[in-house]
Design a protein around this motif. Structure first.
Motif, PDB file in Angstrom:
ATOM      1  N   MET A   1      56.375  15.266  30.859  1.00 31.69           N
ATOM      2  CA  MET A   1      55.059  15.460  30.298  1.00 31.69           C
ATOM      3  C   MET A   1      54.326  16.497  31.144  1.00 31.69           C
ATOM      4  N   SER A   2      53.832  17.536  30.495  1.00 28.38           N
ATOM      5  CA  SER A   2      53.123  18.572  31.243  1.00 28.38           C
ATOM      6  C   SER A   2      51.628  18.387  31.061  1.00 28.38           C
ATOM      7  N   SER A   3      50.918  18.682  32.119  1.00 26.36           N
ATOM      8  CA  SER A   3      49.467  18.602  32.043  1.00 26.36           C
ATOM      9  C   SER A   3      48.908  19.968  32.383  1.00 26.36           C
ATOM     10  N   SER A   4      47.691  20.206  31.954  1.00 29.98           N
ATOM     11  CA  SER A   4      47.087  21.493  32.260  1.00 29.98           C
ATOM     12  C   SER A   4      46.727  21.515  33.743  1.00 29.98           C
ATOM     13  N   PRO A   5      46.799  22.704  34.338  1.00 31.87           N
ATOM     14  CA  PRO A   5      46.511  22.786  35.769  1.00 31.87           C
ATOM     15  C   PRO A   5      45.048  22.482  36.064  1.00 31.87           C
ATOM     16  N   SER A   6      44.814  21.939  37.251  1.00 29.66           N
ATOM     17  CA  SER A   6      43.442  21.677  37.669  1.00 29.66           C
ATOM     18  C   SER A   6      42.755  23.014  37.914  1.00 29.66           C
ATOM     19  N   ARG A   7      41.456  22.967  38.046  1.00 30.98           N
ATOM     20  CA  ARG A   7      40.688  24.186  38.309  1.00 30.98           C
ATOM     21  C   ARG A   7      41.145  24.842  39.610  1.00 30.98           C
ATOM     22  N   ASP A   8      41.378  24.043  40.650  1.00 30.24           N
ATOM     23  CA  ASP A   8      41.823  24.589  41.926  1.00 30.24           C
ATOM     24  C   ASP A   8      43.208  25.218  41.800  1.00 30.24           C
ATOM     25  N   GLU A   9      44.097  24.582  41.047  1.00 28.58           N
ATOM     26  CA  GLU A   9      45.444  25.144  40.834  1.00 28.58           C
ATOM     27  C   GLU A   9      45.349  26.455  40.070  1.00 28.58           C
ATOM     28  N   LEU A  10      44.471  26.495  39.074  1.00 33.62           N
ATOM     29  CA  LEU A  10      44.293  27.716  38.289  1.00 33.62           C
ATOM     30  C   LEU A  10      43.748  28.838  39.169  1.00 33.62           C
ATOM     31  N   LYS A  11      42.756  28.528  39.984  1.00 33.42           N
ATOM     32  CA  LYS A  11      42.188  29.544  40.881  1.00 33.42           C
ATOM     33  C   LYS A  11      43.233  30.031  41.887  1.00 33.42           C
ATOM     34  N   ALA A  12      44.063  29.137  42.382  1.00 33.35           N
ATOM     35  CA  ALA A  12      45.121  29.538  43.322  1.00 33.35           C
ATOM     36  C   ALA A  12      46.113  30.472  42.635  1.00 33.35           C
ATOM     37  N   LYS A  13      46.464  30.165  41.397  1.00 32.56           N
ATOM     38  CA  LYS A  13      47.382  31.021  40.639  1.00 32.56           C
ATOM     39  C   LYS A  13      46.742  32.390  40.399  1.00 32.56           C
ATOM     40  N   LEU A  14      45.486  32.396  39.977  1.00 31.04           N
ATOM     41  CA  LEU A  14      44.779  33.656  39.728  1.00 31.04           C
ATOM     42  C   LEU A  14      44.632  34.473  41.002  1.00 31.04           C
ATOM     43  N   ASN A  15      44.422  33.797  42.124  1.00 33.68           N
ATOM     44  CA  ASN A  15      44.284  34.489  43.394  1.00 33.68           C
ATOM     45  C   ASN A  15      45.553  35.285  43.717  1.00 33.68           C
ATOM     46  N   LEU A  16      46.711  34.722  43.397  1.00 33.95           N
ATOM     47  CA  LEU A  16      47.975  35.415  43.634  1.00 33.95           C
ATOM     48  C   LEU A  16      48.136  36.632  42.721  1.00 33.95           C
ATOM     49  N   GLU A  17      47.415  36.636  41.614  1.00 31.22           N
ATOM     50  CA  GLU A  17      47.517  37.724  40.644  1.00 31.22           C
ATOM     51  C   GLU A  17      46.390  38.747  40.784  1.00 31.22           C
ATOM     52  N   THR A  18      45.536  38.560  41.758  1.00 26.67           N
ATOM     53  CA  THR A  18      44.412  39.458  41.993  1.00 26.67           C
ATOM     54  C   THR A  18      44.850  40.569  42.936  1.00 26.67           C
ATOM     55  N   SER A  19      44.448  41.790  42.609  1.00 24.09           N
ATOM     56  CA  SER A  19      44.805  42.905  43.491  1.00 24.09           C
ATOM     57  C   SER A  19      43.769  44.008  43.373  1.00 24.09           C
ATOM     58  N   ARG A  20      43.881  44.950  44.284  1.00 20.38           N
ATOM     59  CA  ARG A  20      43.050  46.148  44.206  1.00 20.38           C
ATOM     60  C   ARG A  20      43.770  47.147  43.319  1.00 20.38           C
ATOM     61  N   VAL A  21      43.005  47.809  42.488  1.00 18.32           N
ATOM     62  CA  VAL A  21      43.579  48.801  41.581  1.00 18.32           C
ATOM     63  C   VAL A  21      42.586  49.951  41.439  1.00 18.32           C
ATOM     64  N   HIS A  22      43.111  51.148  41.323  1.00 20.67           N
ATOM     65  CA  HIS A  22      42.248  52.318  41.140  1.00 20.67           C
ATOM     66  C   HIS A  22      41.862  52.439  39.667  1.00 20.67           C
ATOM     67  N   TRP A  23      40.641  52.877  39.436  1.00 21.24           N
ATOM     68  CA  TRP A  23      40.084  52.992  38.089  1.00 21.24           C
ATOM     69  C   TRP A  23      40.965  53.843  37.185  1.00 21.24           C
ATOM     70  N   HIS A  24      41.554  54.907  37.709  1.00 19.79           N
ATOM     71  CA  HIS A  24      42.405  55.756  36.871  1.00 19.79           C
ATOM     72  C   HIS A  24      43.537  54.961  36.232  1.00 19.79           C
ATOM     73  N   GLU A  25      44.021  53.935  36.901  1.00 12.74           N
ATOM     74  CA  GLU A  25      45.110  53.114  36.379  1.00 12.74           C
ATOM     75  C   GLU A  25      44.657  52.186  35.255  1.00 12.74           C
ATOM     76  N   LEU A  26      43.356  52.057  35.081  1.00 19.12           N
ATOM     77  CA  LEU A  26      42.818  51.132  34.073  1.00 19.12           C
ATOM     78  C   LEU A  26      42.302  51.835  32.819  1.00 19.12           C
ATOM     79  N   GLN A  27      42.500  53.135  32.721  1.00 13.87           N
ATOM     80  CA  GLN A  27      41.942  53.908  31.611  1.00 13.87           C
ATOM     81  C   GLN A  27      42.391  53.410  30.243  1.00 13.87           C
ATOM     82  N   THR A  28      43.658  53.061  30.100  1.00 14.83           N
ATOM     83  CA  THR A  28      44.158  52.574  28.815  1.00 14.83           C
ATOM     84  C   THR A  28      43.438  51.292  28.402  1.00 14.83           C
ATOM     85  N   TYR A  29      43.260  50.393  29.360  1.00 17.78           N
ATOM     86  CA  TYR A  29      42.589  49.120  29.071  1.00 17.78           C
ATOM     87  C   TYR A  29      41.111  49.343  28.750  1.00 17.78           C
TER      88      TYR A  29
END
Length: 106
Positions: A1-29
């Motif tokens: 049985m899977s449960s949705s992640p807690s807020r702290d687990e979600l923030k920890a996951k998002l923290n691992l996916e956070t990075s610095r990026v230059h604006w030029h790399e975001l032009q398409t988005y």
């Protein structure tokens, strides 16, 4: 049985996916309207977690205060001119960005 992640687990996951990026790399988005500006006085991970949780009420409050929203053309141009380095995290299909230049980190 899977449960949705807690807020702290979600923030920890998002923290691992956070990075610095230059604006030029975001032009398409940016051209697709998928970039969300987050004020430096907010915690980028808190905003990302609320977006992932689809907390429309909280987002409406932030938008009303001008703390979260679209990237204005003038801001986009200024970031482009200096190829600003921004903090970014993806909560598909959105890319949340935060300009911390000139903002003291704790």
């Amino acid at each position: 049985m899977s449960s949705s992640p807690s807020r702290d687990e979600l923030k920890a996951k998002l923290n691992l996916e956070t990075s610095r990026v230059h604006w030029h790399e975001l032009q398409t988005y940016f051209a697709r309207g998928q970039v969300v500006r987050v004020s430096p006085d907010l915690d980028l991970l808190d905003v990302a977690a609320e977006l992932a949780a689809d907390n429309k009420q909280r987002f409406a409050q932030w938008m009303e205060k001008g703390q979260v929203g679209d990237v204005a053309p003038e801001t986009a141009q200024a970031w482009y001119d200096r190829n600003a380095e921004l903090w970014a995290v993806v909560v598909a299909p959105w890319v949340l960005v935060q300009d911390r230049s000139g903002h003291v980190l704790h």
